[in-house]
Design a protein around this motif. Structure first.
Motif, PDB file in Angstrom:
ATOM      1  N   ILE A   1       0.808  -1.226   0.000  1.00  0.00           N
ATOM      2  CA  ILE A   1       0.000   0.000   0.000  1.00  0.00           C
ATOM      3  C   ILE A   1       0.837   1.270   0.000  1.00  0.00           C
ATOM      4  O   ILE A   1       0.314   2.346  -0.276  1.00  0.00           O
ATOM      5  CB  ILE A   1      -0.968   0.036   1.209  1.00  0.00           C
ATOM      6  CG1 ILE A   1      -0.191   0.143   2.530  1.00  0.00           C
ATOM      7  CG2 ILE A   1      -1.887  -1.159   1.206  1.00  0.00           C
ATOM      8  CD1 ILE A   1      -1.096   0.340   3.733  1.00  0.00           C
ATOM      9  N   ARG A   2       2.146   1.148   0.258  1.00  0.00           N
ATOM     10  CA  ARG A   2       2.974   2.359   0.350  1.00  0.00           C
ATOM     11  C   ARG A   2       2.952   3.192  -0.938  1.00  0.00           C
ATOM     12  O   ARG A   2       2.757   4.412  -0.873  1.00  0.00           O
ATOM     13  CB  ARG A   2       4.414   1.997   0.735  1.00  0.00           C
ATOM     14  CG  ARG A   2       5.280   3.224   1.008  1.00  0.00           C
ATOM     15  CD  ARG A   2       6.618   2.855   1.593  1.00  0.00           C
ATOM     16  NE  ARG A   2       6.479   2.273   2.918  1.00  0.00           N
ATOM     17  CZ  ARG A   2       6.845   1.035   3.240  1.00  0.00           C
ATOM     18  NH1 ARG A   2       7.362   0.245   2.316  1.00  0.00           N
ATOM     19  NH2 ARG A   2       6.681   0.585   4.458  1.00  0.00           N
ATOM     20  N   PRO A   3       3.131   2.576  -2.130  1.00  0.00           N
ATOM     21  CA  PRO A   3       3.074   3.407  -3.344  1.00  0.00           C
ATOM     22  C   PRO A   3       1.715   4.086  -3.526  1.00  0.00           C
ATOM     23  O   PRO A   3       1.640   5.215  -4.002  1.00  0.00           O
ATOM     24  CB  PRO A   3       3.332   2.388  -4.471  1.00  0.00           C
ATOM     25  CG  PRO A   3       4.037   1.255  -3.811  1.00  0.00           C
ATOM     26  CD  PRO A   3       3.464   1.180  -2.438  1.00  0.00           C
ATOM     27  N   PHE A   4       0.665   3.405  -3.133  1.00  0.00           N
ATOM     28  CA  PHE A   4      -0.683   3.956  -3.271  1.00  0.00           C
ATOM     29  C   PHE A   4      -0.872   5.159  -2.350  1.00  0.00           C
ATOM     30  O   PHE A   4      -1.389   6.203  -2.762  1.00  0.00           O
ATOM     31  CB  PHE A   4      -1.704   2.866  -2.942  1.00  0.00           C
ATOM     32  CG  PHE A   4      -3.118   3.245  -3.242  1.00  0.00           C
ATOM     33  CD1 PHE A   4      -3.658   3.022  -4.491  1.00  0.00           C
ATOM     34  CD2 PHE A   4      -3.912   3.826  -2.274  1.00  0.00           C
ATOM     35  CE1 PHE A   4      -4.978   3.367  -4.773  1.00  0.00           C
ATOM     36  CE2 PHE A   4      -5.217   4.179  -2.543  1.00  0.00           C
ATOM     37  CZ  PHE A   4      -5.754   3.948  -3.802  1.00  0.00           C
ATOM     38  N   THR A   5      -0.448   5.032  -1.094  1.00  0.00           N
ATOM     39  CA  THR A   5      -0.652   6.117  -0.135  1.00  0.00           C
ATOM     40  C   THR A   5       0.218   7.322  -0.461  1.00  0.00           C
ATOM     41  O   THR A   5      -0.166   8.459  -0.204  1.00  0.00           O
ATOM     42  CB  THR A   5      -0.355   5.639   1.303  1.00  0.00           C
ATOM     43  OG1 THR A   5       0.964   5.075   1.356  1.00  0.00           O
ATOM     44  CG2 THR A   5      -1.350   4.579   1.727  1.00  0.00           C
ATOM     45  N   ILE A   6       1.391   7.087  -1.025  1.00  0.00           N
ATOM     46  CA  ILE A   6       2.249   8.197  -1.438  1.00  0.00           C
ATOM     47  C   ILE A   6       1.663   8.882  -2.668  1.00  0.00           C
ATOM     48  O   ILE A   6       1.580  10.108  -2.747  1.00  0.00           O
ATOM     49  CB  ILE A   6       3.682   7.703  -1.736  1.00  0.00           C
ATOM     50  CG1 ILE A   6       4.349   7.226  -0.437  1.00  0.00           C
ATOM     51  CG2 ILE A   6       4.517   8.811  -2.387  1.00  0.00           C
ATOM     52  CD1 ILE A   6       5.695   6.573  -0.656  1.00  0.00           C
ATOM     53  N   GLY A   7       1.222   8.081  -3.636  1.00  0.00           N
ATOM     54  CA  GLY A   7       0.736   8.625  -4.882  1.00  0.00           C
ATOM     55  C   GLY A   7      -0.552   9.415  -4.753  1.00  0.00           C
ATOM     56  O   GLY A   7      -0.734  10.428  -5.431  1.00  0.00           O
ATOM     57  N   ARG A   8      -1.431   9.000  -3.855  1.00  0.00           N
ATOM     58  CA  ARG A   8      -2.747   9.648  -3.798  1.00  0.00           C
ATOM     59  C   ARG A   8      -2.636  11.107  -3.352  1.00  0.00           C
ATOM     60  O   ARG A   8      -3.558  11.889  -3.560  1.00  0.00           O
ATOM     61  CB  ARG A   8      -3.669   8.883  -2.854  1.00  0.00           C
ATOM     62  CG  ARG A   8      -3.295   8.975  -1.388  1.00  0.00           C
ATOM     63  CD  ARG A   8      -4.217   8.132  -0.529  1.00  0.00           C
ATOM     64  NE  ARG A   8      -3.811   8.172   0.870  1.00  0.00           N
ATOM     65  CZ  ARG A   8      -4.323   7.404   1.822  1.00  0.00           C
ATOM     66  NH1 ARG A   8      -5.259   6.531   1.513  1.00  0.00           N
ATOM     67  NH2 ARG A   8      -3.901   7.492   3.062  1.00  0.00           N
ATOM     68  N   LYS A   9      -1.517  11.481  -2.736  1.00  0.00           N
ATOM     69  CA  LYS A   9      -1.325  12.870  -2.336  1.00  0.00           C
ATOM     70  C   LYS A   9      -0.989  13.755  -3.532  1.00  0.00           C
ATOM     71  O   LYS A   9      -1.062  14.970  -3.448  1.00  0.00           O
ATOM     72  CB  LYS A   9      -0.204  12.957  -1.291  1.00  0.00           C
ATOM     73  CG  LYS A   9      -0.497  12.205   0.001  1.00  0.00           C
ATOM     74  CD  LYS A   9       0.690  12.279   0.943  1.00  0.00           C
ATOM     75  CE  LYS A   9       0.423  11.488   2.222  1.00  0.00           C
ATOM     76  NZ  LYS A   9       1.599  11.497   3.140  1.00  0.00           N
TER      77      LYS A   9
ATOM     78  N   ALA B   1      -6.493  -0.193 -10.673  1.00  0.00           N
ATOM     79  CA  ALA B   1      -5.203  -0.225 -11.367  1.00  0.00           C
ATOM     80  C   ALA B   1      -4.118  -0.788 -10.465  1.00  0.00           C
ATOM     81  O   ALA B   1      -3.304  -1.622 -10.887  1.00  0.00           O
ATOM     82  CB  ALA B   1      -4.829   1.180 -11.837  1.00  0.00           C
ATOM     83  N   TYR B   2      -4.106  -0.365  -9.223  1.00  0.00           N
ATOM     84  CA  TYR B   2      -3.093  -0.854  -8.292  1.00  0.00           C
ATOM     85  C   TYR B   2      -3.280  -2.330  -7.982  1.00  0.00           C
ATOM     86  O   TYR B   2      -2.302  -3.055  -7.748  1.00  0.00           O
ATOM     87  CB  TYR B   2      -3.097  -0.033  -6.997  1.00  0.00           C
ATOM     88  CG  TYR B   2      -1.979   0.961  -6.964  1.00  0.00           C
ATOM     89  CD1 TYR B   2      -0.700   0.586  -6.574  1.00  0.00           C
ATOM     90  CD2 TYR B   2      -2.176   2.264  -7.369  1.00  0.00           C
ATOM     91  CE1 TYR B   2       0.345   1.486  -6.566  1.00  0.00           C
ATOM     92  CE2 TYR B   2      -1.147   3.175  -7.370  1.00  0.00           C
ATOM     93  CZ  TYR B   2       0.118   2.784  -6.962  1.00  0.00           C
ATOM     94  OH  TYR B   2       1.152   3.683  -6.963  1.00  0.00           O
ATOM     95  N   SER B   3      -4.509  -2.803  -7.971  1.00  0.00           N
ATOM     96  CA  SER B   3      -4.743  -4.233  -7.750  1.00  0.00           C
ATOM     97  C   SER B   3      -4.036  -5.051  -8.819  1.00  0.00           C
ATOM     98  O   SER B   3      -3.399  -6.072  -8.530  1.00  0.00           O
ATOM     99  CB  SER B   3      -6.243  -4.534  -7.756  1.00  0.00           C
ATOM    100  OG  SER B   3      -6.896  -3.900  -6.685  1.00  0.00           O
TER     101      SER B   3
END
Length: 239
Positions: free
Chosen positions: A163-171, A188-190
């Motif tokens: 989940i780290r790339p997702f939480t960084i990217g959503r910002k 997409a991330y799934s």
């Protein structure tokens, strides 16, 4: 064995979201100790030892000369032994891993919880150390449940890394500012994270589905979609 990573957008962190998402699932559930997960029924909860360890790291006094002589330092050292056992067991079967844990890790855990019980009344109640001790003792069973099955993990680090790339990217991504955008990015991330988990070349995979899915008569059939999952396509894998 295939690995599947699934992201789902929910508008809140309410426990009902996790309960609905996991409806019908029975097995081991690896999470942190967020109270909302307790609403997921008929599962065996496994709490993350890395989360527990982090609390003692935060409680360790700064610039201390002999950390092993402190309570948090001793706990961190013992937890390090548990992680070392896991590292040594990576290449053996799940059945052998479970036996090894029972033999080596269980005595360490039992001794650790006994030590924490003994020290619990000797630290200030409002301190970080008290909170770390209480966290471990209140989730003792959940922290030990990984011993029950060799396929279980000592920590939730796999999910944390996913989940780290997702939480960084959503910002930074404009389209994640709306529910529809969050749902799209979750889908997409799934796919991308499932590629990574199965060592499927992501670029090759995306080219493959963009080329071939467009040739299908219908994409409403689950069996058609299933054959395009990253774990089911026959593509080169990454080393």
């Amino acid at each position: 064995k295939h690995h599947i990573q699934v992201f789902e957008y929910q508008p809140s962190r309410a426990g009902t979201c996790a309960s609905k998402f996991l409806e019908g699932f029975h097995g081991y559930l690896h999470t942190d100790a967020y109270a909302g997960y307790s609403q997921v029924d008929d599962v065996i909860h496994c709490c993350c030892m890395a989360h527990a360890r982090r609390k003692f790291v935060e409680a360790l006094p700064e610039n201390i000369e002999h950390p092993d002589e402190t309570i948090p330092g001793r706990v961190i050292k013992e937890m390090g032994r548990l992680f070392k056992i896991e590292q040594d067991c990576q290449e053996i079967s799940a059945e052998e891993r479970q036996k090894q844990r029972e033999k080596e890790a269980k005595p360490i855990l039992l001794a650790l919880f006994e030590y924490l019980e003994k020290e619990q009344g000797h630290v200030p109640q409002s301190s970080k150390l008290s909170k770390a001790i209480n966290y471990c003792l209140s989730h003792r069973n959940e922290l030990m449940n990984y011993l029950r099955d060799g396929d279980c993990s000592i920590s939730n680090n796999l999910a944390e890394r996913s989940i780290r790339p997702f939480t960084i990217g959503r910002k930074n991504w404009v389209f994640s500012g709306s529910p529809a955008g969050a749902e799209a990015s979750a889908a997409a991330y799934s796919l991308i994270e499932t590629c990574i988990a199965n060592k499927v070349d992501t670029k090759e995979y995306l080219e493959y589905i963009f080329t071939n899915m467009s040739q299908e008569e219908s994409l409403q059939d689950d069996s058609v979609l299933e054959k395009y999952l990253p774990c089911n396509v026959n593509l080169p894998t990454e080393e």
